[in-house]
Every structure is written in C-alpha cells, then in structure tokens.
Design a protein around this motif. Structure first.
Motif, mmCIF file in Angstrom:
data_model
loop_
_atom_site.group_PDB
_atom_site.id
_atom_site.type_symbol
_atom_site.label_atom_id
_atom_site.label_comp_id
_atom_site.label_asym_id
_atom_site.label_seq_id
_atom_site.Cartn_x
_atom_site.Cartn_y
_atom_site.Cartn_z
ATOM 1 N N VAL A 1 4.493 12.001 -2.703
ATOM 2 C CA VAL A 1 4.764 12.167 -4.140
ATOM 3 C C VAL A 1 5.986 13.063 -4.309
ATOM 4 N N VAL A 2 7.044 12.511 -4.908
ATOM 5 C CA VAL A 2 8.289 13.270 -5.065
ATOM 6 C C VAL A 2 8.785 13.129 -6.502
ATOM 7 N N ILE B 1 -5.031 16.344 -1.128
ATOM 8 C CA ILE B 1 -3.659 16.823 -0.990
ATOM 9 C C ILE B 1 -3.565 17.523 0.362
ATOM 10 N N VAL B 2 -2.822 16.913 1.284
ATOM 11 C CA VAL B 2 -2.778 17.488 2.636
ATOM 12 C C VAL B 2 -1.558 18.383 2.825
ATOM 13 N N GLY B 3 -0.618 18.325 1.905
ATOM 14 C CA GLY B 3 0.537 19.207 1.965
ATOM 15 C C GLY B 3 1.234 19.220 0.630
ATOM 16 N N GLN B 4 1.900 20.331 0.329
ATOM 17 C CA GLN B 4 2.671 20.376 -0.914
ATOM 18 C C GLN B 4 3.720 21.465 -0.862
ATOM 19 N N THR B 5 4.631 21.422 -1.829
ATOM 20 C CA THR B 5 5.691 22.409 -1.808
ATOM 21 C C THR B 5 5.137 23.793 -2.141
ATOM 22 N N GLN B 6 5.720 24.777 -1.492
ATOM 23 C CA GLN B 6 5.325 26.156 -1.734
ATOM 24 C C GLN B 6 6.157 26.768 -2.851
ATOM 25 N N ASP B 7 7.225 26.087 -3.260
ATOM 26 C CA ASP B 7 8.071 26.643 -4.330
ATOM 27 C C ASP B 7 8.602 25.512 -5.213
ATOM 28 N N ASP B 8 9.878 25.163 -5.094
ATOM 29 C CA ASP B 8 10.445 24.116 -5.964
ATOM 30 C C ASP B 8 9.959 22.724 -5.553
ATOM 31 N N ALA B 9 9.820 21.850 -6.533
ATOM 32 C CA ALA B 9 9.602 20.430 -6.232
ATOM 33 C C ALA B 9 10.944 19.853 -5.798
ATOM 34 N N VAL B 10 10.900 18.748 -5.040
ATOM 35 C CA VAL B 10 12.163 18.215 -4.522
ATOM 36 C C VAL B 10 13.070 17.703 -5.653
ATOM 37 N N GLY B 11 12.472 17.107 -6.700
ATOM 38 C CA GLY B 11 13.289 16.644 -7.833
ATOM 39 C C GLY B 11 13.964 17.814 -8.535
ATOM 40 N N ALA C 1 19.372 16.746 4.212
ATOM 41 C CA ALA C 1 18.436 17.802 4.620
ATOM 42 C C ALA C 1 17.086 17.610 3.925
ATOM 43 N N ALA C 2 17.124 17.400 2.607
ATOM 44 C CA ALA C 2 15.873 17.257 1.845
ATOM 45 C C ALA C 2 15.089 16.034 2.342
ATOM 46 N N CYS C 3 15.783 14.907 2.505
ATOM 47 C CA CYS C 3 15.088 13.671 2.908
ATOM 48 C C CYS C 3 14.585 13.766 4.341
ATOM 49 N N ASP C 4 15.356 14.449 5.197
ATOM 50 C CA ASP C 4 14.958 14.607 6.592
ATOM 51 C C ASP C 4 13.582 15.289 6.678
ATOM 52 N N VAL C 5 13.420 16.377 5.930
ATOM 53 C CA VAL C 5 12.134 17.095 5.962
ATOM 54 C C VAL C 5 11.026 16.196 5.401
ATOM 55 N N LEU C 6 11.302 15.556 4.271
ATOM 56 C CA LEU C 6 10.290 14.695 3.644
ATOM 57 C C LEU C 6 9.845 13.600 4.609
ATOM 58 N N ILE C 7 10.817 12.962 5.249
ATOM 59 C CA ILE C 7 10.513 11.824 6.125
ATOM 60 C C ILE C 7 9.742 12.289 7.361
ATOM 61 N N LYS C 8 10.225 13.360 8.010
ATOM 62 C CA LYS C 8 9.567 13.798 9.253
ATOM 63 C C LYS C 8 8.134 14.261 8.990
ATOM 64 N N ARG D 1 17.792 5.896 -3.002
ATOM 65 C CA ARG D 1 17.993 4.818 -2.022
ATOM 66 C C ARG D 1 17.931 5.332 -0.581
ATOM 67 N N HIS D 2 18.548 6.501 -0.357
ATOM 68 C CA HIS D 2 18.560 7.074 0.994
ATOM 69 C C HIS D 2 17.125 7.339 1.476
ATOM 70 N N LEU D 3 16.321 7.939 0.602
ATOM 71 C CA LEU D 3 14.937 8.241 0.969
ATOM 72 C C LEU D 3 14.155 6.955 1.249
ATOM 73 N N ARG D 4 14.308 5.974 0.378
ATOM 74 C CA ARG D 4 13.569 4.713 0.538
ATOM 75 C C ARG D 4 13.931 4.031 1.855
ATOM 76 N N THR D 5 15.255 3.893 2.094
ATOM 77 C CA THR D 5 15.655 3.115 3.272
ATOM 78 C C THR D 5 15.356 3.865 4.571
ATOM 79 N N HIS D 6 15.571 5.191 4.569
ATOM 80 C CA HIS D 6 15.339 5.921 5.815
ATOM 81 C C HIS D 6 13.863 6.101 6.119
ATOM 82 N N LEU D 7 13.054 6.271 5.085
ATOM 83 C CA LEU D 7 11.613 6.381 5.342
ATOM 84 C C LEU D 7 11.103 5.051 5.893
#
Ligand code: KG4
Ligand code: ZN
Length: 365
Positions: free
Chosen positions: A139-140, A158-168, A261-268, A292-298
């Motif tokens: 969920v982003v 919910i198995v994980g979530q942001t500790q501060d800012d949301a990615v959007g 950087a943001a997408c790398d963390v999300l994807i991994k 698009r970057h997040l969709r295609t790389h994930l």
C-alpha cells in the motif's frame, strides 16, 4: 448487486456505480472523479476546509452524473458505500453526510469502507478471477505505506509500515524541495523519466533507509532530508541563492536518484515479505501505484525472484482516489464478512473517522 460508491476522504470528489454478479465479476458501470488539484496547488498541499467546500459543491452533480452514466435510477441501487475513514475530517463529513442522506431517502443499506481497503480492492476490478490468496498488498499512498497480508477477503494483517513519512508524502515533499510544485508524485516521475532517457550514470546516490533493518517497516523522512542536503550542497557549490531556479539537469538527476532509492526499498522489502509469508499474489495499491518505475520494477523483480507469485496493479484510472474501488470493496465486505459488523452501518450510526486501522484477522504470524 448494484452499489453506489462515494469517496471524499481527501481532495477528489468521486462517485461510481459498480455491479457485481458474483465474486468473480466486477463491472464498473460509471466512475466519476472531480479533482481539486487546481484549487489546492497555490497552497502547496491540500487545505481541508477548501476540500470540504469543493466536495459540498460537487457531490450532488457527481453522484447524478455517475447514475446517469450508468443509466440507472435510484431504485436500481441495492446498497450505498462510502469511504468513512481515515481522511481529513471536514472532507470525510461531506461524503458521509451525503451517503447517509441518500440511504435514508432511498431506504438503502449503507456501508462504511476504509479508504485503504478500497485501494487494495481496486485490484479486484480487473483481476477478480486471477488473484489467489494469500495476498500481499504493498500500500503506497499519500498517507500510508504498509505491507498488508490478506489470507482471505477483508481480513488484514499489517506486517510492516512506515515509521515516519508515507512514500507519497515523501514524493510530494521532495517535489517541493526541487521546486516542482504540487502534486509532487507525478512531477517527480516525469523528471526521473527525463533523466532515464539520457542513459547516463547518475552522479547522485541517495540512502536506502531501513533496507538492512530486519522486518518490513519503512522510513522515508531521512531520504527526503538527504535530498534537502543534496540541494543545499549544490546551491553552495554553485554559489546559488535560494531564488536562483535549480537547473533542469540537476532536478532530473535528483528526482531520478530519489525515485530509485524509494522504489528500491519498497521492492526489496515486498519481495522479502512475499517470500516470508508465502504470498501467492502481490498487489500494489494507493496513489503511488501509478508510478511506472515502481510498477515495472516490482513486476520484473518478482518474475525473476519469485516466478510463481502473481502480480497485479490497478489500471491507472483506479490508482488514485476513486469511488469504484470503494464500491468494489463494499461488495466483497458485504458478501464475505460473516460477523455482525457487516450490518452495523445505517444512516443513524455511520460516522466519519479521521484515523483507523484496517480490520485485522485473528491469525497470528
Ligand atoms: O491514494 P492517493 O491518491 O491519496 C491518498 O490516499 O493519499 O495518493 C496520493 C499520493 C500523492 O502523494 C501523490 O504524489 C502520489 O500519490 N502519486 C504518485 C504518482 N501519482 C500520484 N507518486 C509517484 N508517482 C506517481 N506517478
Ligand atoms: Zn487514497
């Protein structure tokens, strides 16, 4: 079953008519979204009272248009669904008041839907027959960044979530730092794409916060601060003042480095969680799923590392806030939830709530 969906949690006024014949066939008969971007842009973000004023102005015409586009009259509606949590309270109240009024006047059942549940169910609009449980949802959105496991319809862990800012939120704040205005997400994506087309190595590398931390939580505020320092350092070396516009090449490269950087963390982290919880399907949900970057790389990383896991993301029109996703979630909640909460929403009892967590399952992991 034909459902009228209403969504006013933030800065989009939306109404939709969705018909579901069974759990495998969702038909969006109409989906109307009135964006308030132009109204909030001069303020650099959403102003809750302005949002509420616009919703109040737009709601009846939008609902009327949604019914007309679907060629249906109120008697043909079986249920009204409204996003009643979480969100900006003045904005939420307008949609909830409209839904309660219509439920009372038309004598229809009413159901309150969690906005994020709606985003997750946007995936069922086009992929109802292909999604198999257990499902892991990334969920982003502007207010949420979560990894949510679903072992069945409408039960969430919910198995994980942001500790501060949301990615959007981080996309929006970085866009402000790079002087790209509001809304920031699409602007960052466009500038990052402009850098990609150059096929050059990026001179900037930004941190991947919490990538090495065990578990599935995220943090994006340090990444945003790293962008701020990169800009400050650039201005200092160029002897720029705050008033000198940043050069496009610099903006494109930093936007690209941030998005990577943001997408790398999300994807991994998503891949790790999918493996750990043995997900059979991964879905993307929320406004940032339009990226698009997040969709295609994930998709590519999943195909490579977990080829047996299915991957779906909503069609672009259902990534941002819309009411078709609210009506769709309502159908599954109504059809599959057996507990009494299914029946508790009425025009008398339904409330808007600013904060709320997704309904959790009893399963412990
Ligand atoms: O789900 P959404 O429409 O509203 C909330 O529920 O918060 O998400 C809005 C967020 C904003 O932060 C916006 O900048 C971001 O989604 N967004 C994007 C893109 N399109 C919208 N972020 C990155 N890339 C995009 N293409
Ligand atoms: Zn949203």
């Amino acid at each position: 079953m034909r459902i009228l969906g209403i969504e006013t949690t933030c800065d989009e006024t939306a109404a939709s008519v969705v018909t579901a014949t069974d759990m495998s066939s969702i038909d969006v008969e109409s989906s109307i979204v009135a964006s308030q971007v132009k109204i909030h842009a001069p303020w650099g973000g959403v102003v809750p009272n302005l949002a509420a004023r616009e919703h109040t102005k737009n709601l009846i015409p939008i609902i009327t248009t949604a019914l007309a586009d679907a060629s249906v009259q109120p008697p043909a509606i079986d249920m009204i669904a409204v996003a009643n949590r979480p969100g900006l309270i003045p904005a939420l109240l307008t949609g909830v008041a409209a839904a309660k009024t219509l439920a009372y006047a038309w004598r229809k059942p009413l159901i309150g839907i969690h906005h994020i549940e709606g985003h997750i169910y946007a995936n069922w609009i086009d992929h109802a027959t292909e999604i198999i449980f257990p499902v892991l949802a990334l969920v982003v959105s502007g207010g949420h960044t979560q990894l949510v496991m679903m072992h069945d319809h409408c039960v969430y862990d919910i198995v994980g979530q942001t500790q501060d800012d949301a990615v959007g939120e981080a996309f929006d704040k970085v866009a402000r730092i790079l002087e790209l205005g509001y809304p920031g997400g699409p602007a960052i994506a466009t500038h990052a794409d402009a850098f990609t087309t150059l096929q050059r190595a990026n001179p900037f590398t930004l941190p991947r916060p919490m990538l090495q931390t065990p578990g599935y939580d995220f943090s994006f505020s340090g990444l945003k601060t790293a962008v701020l320092y990169t800009v400050k350092e650039f201005r200092a070396t160029q002897q720029h003042t705050q008033h000198t516009p940043l050069p496009p090449d610099f903006v494109n490269a930093v936007a690209h480095a941030f998005q990577e950087a943001a997408c790398d963390v999300l994807i991994k982290k998503t891949i790790r969680a999918a493996r750990m919880y043995a997900a059979r399907t991964v879905v993307l949900a929320g406004g940032v799923s339009a990226n698009r970057h997040l969709r295609t790389h994930l998709r590519a990383t999943l195909t490579e590392q977990l080829p047996n896991v299915r991957f779906f993301c909503p069609a672009q029109i259902y990534c941002g806030d819309n009411a078709a996703m609210i009506a769709t979630a309502a159908y599954y909640r109504y059809t599959t939830t057996t507990d009494t909460t299914r029946y508790t929403d009425t025009w008398r009892t339904l409330h808007a709530r600013a904060t709320d967590t997704l309904p959790r399952s009893d399963t412990s992991f």
